[in-house]
Design an enzyme around this catalytic site. Sequence first.
Site, mmCIF file in Angstrom:
data_model
loop_
_atom_site.group_PDB
_atom_site.id
_atom_site.type_symbol
_atom_site.label_atom_id
_atom_site.label_comp_id
_atom_site.label_asym_id
_atom_site.label_seq_id
_atom_site.Cartn_x
_atom_site.Cartn_y
_atom_site.Cartn_z
ATOM 1 C CB SER A 142 -0.877 0.007 1.264
ATOM 2 O OG SER A 142 -1.474 1.276 1.477
ATOM 3 C CE1 TYR A 155 -4.370 -2.122 5.013
ATOM 4 C CE2 TYR A 155 -3.323 -0.023 4.503
ATOM 5 C CZ TYR A 155 -3.945 -1.194 4.087
ATOM 6 O OH TYR A 155 -4.137 -1.415 2.740
#
Length: 260
Positions: A142, A155
Amino acid sequence: MLKGKTALITGSTSGIGLAAAYVLAEQGINLVLHGLMDDEAGQALADEFATKYNIKTLFDGANLMLAEDISVFMAKAIEVMGSIDILVNNAGIQHTESIDTFPENKWDAIIAINLTAAFHTIQKSLAGMKTNGWGRIINIASVHGLVASLNKSAYVAAKHGIVGLTKAVALECAEHGITVNSICPGWVDTSLINNQINDIAQQKSVSFEQAKYALVNAKQPLPEMMDPRQIGEFILFLCSNSARSITGSALPMDGAWTAQ
């Protein structure tokens, strides 16, 4: 070159993973599908791919939080398909909350599914790749593998970990014909983001499209979300002979988010 090879894609019943599955199937690549479906629905999806693209398919709904489930899943995939030539670690979950109240169980789940599961799938795939002298490992990280955002501690930690894991495994596998890379997307247009957009639209009394623009433009200079298929096509490129020297890289697809 790629026709007849086998790709295993975690989290491939929706979103980025499903889009990637279609891109690879179009090239005659056999598929191991995985995701949050019951066995009947998963098998139906696998059968649909097999019929449409004339490829060999397999579905498994393994719980990626459990090492023993991953071990059984990988052993089954290798036994049925012969070997895993292309591994795409795509499965992931998210929870946003301030670090001081972040639930421990959410932290554990995010680290397990977004990071630790990739360790297990990579480890179980390498023997076959080394034997064949060819392999492609692609981890869907990401933009948060490169930079941080508020209220995303788990995350961000997991995605930074994926980038680090990618680099370490690439070094170990470089002489075996195996490339290892991570893709770092920014905003991707999937159904999972719609609730967040709807909340913004209600809060600001604007249209869905206006809210979507506001969400994207707050971080990303390119004011549009990426189609999941674009990531699938990038995965296909990384599997090609043209990309054989690209390894150990964290490759942004982020609309200039990290260029700022």
